[in-house]
Every structure is written in C-alpha cells, then in structure tokens.
Scaffold this active site. Structure first.
Site, short mmCIF file in Angstrom:
data_model
loop_
_atom_site.label_atom_id
_atom_site.label_comp_id
_atom_site.label_asym_id
_atom_site.label_seq_id
_atom_site.Cartn_x
_atom_site.Cartn_y
_atom_site.Cartn_z
N GLY A 1 0.91 -1.14 0.13
CA GLY A 1 0.05 -0.06 0.13
C GLY A 1 0.77 1.17 0.04
CE1 TYR B 1 -9.30 5.73 6.77
CE2 TYR B 1 -9.62 7.73 7.44
CZ TYR B 1 -8.68 6.81 7.14
OH TYR B 1 -7.36 6.99 7.19
CB ILE C 1 0.73 10.18 3.82
CG1 ILE C 1 0.05 9.71 5.51
CG2 ILE C 1 1.97 9.64 3.62
CD1 ILE C 1 1.01 10.42 6.27
#
Length: 318
Positions: A11, A143, A173
């Site tokens: 990922g 989430y 990020i």
C-alpha cells in the site's frame, strides 16, 4: 534484532515503510505481508521475505508470525476514506475484524502492534484549530468510526492483556512513490503529478479548506520512532496526534508556482470529499507526541514541494 511483519506492505505507506525497516533492521528481518492480487513486485519482492498475510484470516496471520518468529507487527490494512464510504461493510471487516485477529495473535505470540489511526477519527464537534490530544471524537464516516474503534480496541488489549499497542493519528500523507488511491487528502498528491506533466489541475476540494498534511519521510519516522520509544514515557498510546504542516488548495498551488511558474489550477468540488474534509481538523496539537517520545517533523510545505517536484520529474522521466 527485531523480526517485523508489515501487513499491507504494497500500500501507500506500507511499500515505503517496509523498505525503510529493511534498511534499519536488515532485509531478512522484515517480512512483506500481502493479500492475493496485491503481491509485492520489483525491489519489494526481491529484497527480503514476503508472506500471504490477510487480516481476515487469523490463523494465517498466526502461521506467518510463528514461522518468521515475529515480535513486531505494523498493521496497515485498511480502506481509505472515500473507498470505505462506498464499501462500509468491507471497511469494517478489514479495519476492525482484521485488527481483532491481529491483536489476538499478538496476545498469544507476545508481539508489539502498530496500527495507525487518522485525522479521520475526529468529527464536526471536535475543535478544528490545534485539535487537542484528548477531545471529543464523533466522526460521521465509516472510516472515522473504524479509526476510533481501532484506538479503543488497541488500548483495551494493552490494559486487559498487556499487549504493546501503539499508534499515531496520521494526517494526509504525501508521497512521490505511490500514486493516489482513494483518500480525501489525495488531491495534495495528485496536484504534483499534474504540475510535473505541465497539465492544468482540477481540484476537488474547495478553496480555503485546510487540512493537516505530512510528507512521507516524516510519516515513516513517526511510526518507527514511536515503536522504538521507551514505554515508560508513554502516557498515551492509541493514538498520538502527529503534525507537520497545514494548508488549503491555494497554499499548495502557490507553493508549486514558486518552482513551476505558469502552473494552472481550477476547481470542481467533489461533494463527498468536501464533506469529509470539512469534518477533519485544520491542525492537530501534537505536543503530547513531542513531549512523550520526542516527535519532531522535518519537512514544511516549501521543502516538501521542492523535493516532490524534483523526485517526480526523475520518476516520470520528464
């Protein structure tokens, strides 16, 4: 020497974290965990061991841990915010049922566990400016709900069974290695690709919408340094606010224009992404992380922008 399993090694964070951990602890001591259909390739596959490690298969995780004598697990298995909202049951199955499996293995095999939380764990009722370490968390996305549950479940396993659980609340990020993949903050990655290619960028987030962001090298350091921290100093565990920079689309656009004059950006706001972004903090107060384990970021917006543009030009051979 540590023996580490990185779950979700292919990922966005996992691919870079696995390689960084191999640099620090030795290639043979870091196992790249993957799921079917997402097998490691290239240097990730060639530089060290890898193993099928699906968080929905607790016995499979236990087998990998025993075989490789794992003592530390970095659990990065999760669906990103926008994808999770579209597939809520799968998001829960991976993020929470999967975490339960990992924590059970950790309890039985005496492993430390890092499972990242997120700015998504906060909600509209949370103070948005200098969001405190300890504050109300009432997210309205699956989430966010799963991330709050991650924090609480990890804390419970620490207090109930003594499992060494730790986490940080990552902001958005930004990385030049892995392309965007379904997160609310992904516009701040995508925009650099457009700038390097000389194309006009269409921003899905409204002007003036600030969010916490962090450059990948700082994010990797945050995860590793927390896991290396003296546990006697940790008052908090799951999870620490960590911050580096906060900006809105106009600010990142202007930073890029410093290095790429003539770059153009227009707006076409995505209602789902915008609603999620507005529920997240503008800037988190990370003083607890700085005090308890010495956290310090290294990149600001201009530093990151210059590095992103240079690295992407090389990566895309432009």
């Amino acid at each position: 020497m540590k023996n580490i399993l990185v779950i979700g090694s292919t990922g966005q964070i996992g691919s870079e974290l696995t390689m960084r951990l191999r640099q620090l602890y030795g290639n043979d001591h870091v196992v790249a965990g993957y799921i079917k259909g997402c097998e490691p390739t290239g240097v990730l596959a060639e530089s060290g061991p890898m193993a099928l490690a699906d968080v929905t298969d607790g016995e499979g995780i236990a087998d990998v841990v025993r075989k490789h004598r794992i003592d530390t697990i970095y659990n990065l298995a999760a669906l990103l915010s926008v994808v999770a909202e579209q597939k809520p049951r799968l998001a829960w199955r991976v993020g929470i049922d999967g975490l339960w499996n990992i924590l059970e293995v950790a309890r039985e095999q005496h492993c430390a566990v890092f499972t990242p939380s997120s700015i998504g764990s906060f909600g509209l009722e949370t103070p948005h400016e200098m969001t405190p370490q300890d504050t109300v968390q009432r997210p309205r996305t699956i989430y966010g709900v799963s991330k709050v549950t991650t924090e609480l479940l990890s804390d419970w396993y620490f207090h109930k069974y003594g499992v060494d659980t730790r986490s940080v609340r990552f902001p958005g990020i930004i990385s030049y290695v892995t392309p965007p993949g379904g997160g609310t903050t992904d516009y701040a990655v995508d925009i650099y690709y457009y700038a390097v290619r000389g194309e006009r960028f269409t921003c899905p987030i409204k002007a003036g919408t600030r969010m916490d962001m962090m450059y990948m090298p700082d994010a990797l350091r945050a995860a590793i340094e927390l896991m290396e921290a003296d546990p006697a100093r940790l008052v908090h565990r799951n999870g620490f606010n960590v911050a580096a920079m906060s900006f809105d689309p106009e600010m990142i656009y202007n930073a890029i224009c410093r290095f790429s004059p003539g770059f153009e950006m227009v707006y076409d706001v995505d209602p789902l992404k915008q609603s999620i972004a507005e529920s997240w903090p503008d800037m988190m107060d990370d003083s607890c992380a700085r005090r308890e384990w010495g956290w310090q970021h290294q990149y600001n917006l201009l530093d990151m922008t210059q590095d992103m543009l240079e690295k992407l030009q090389l990566r895309l051979q432009l």
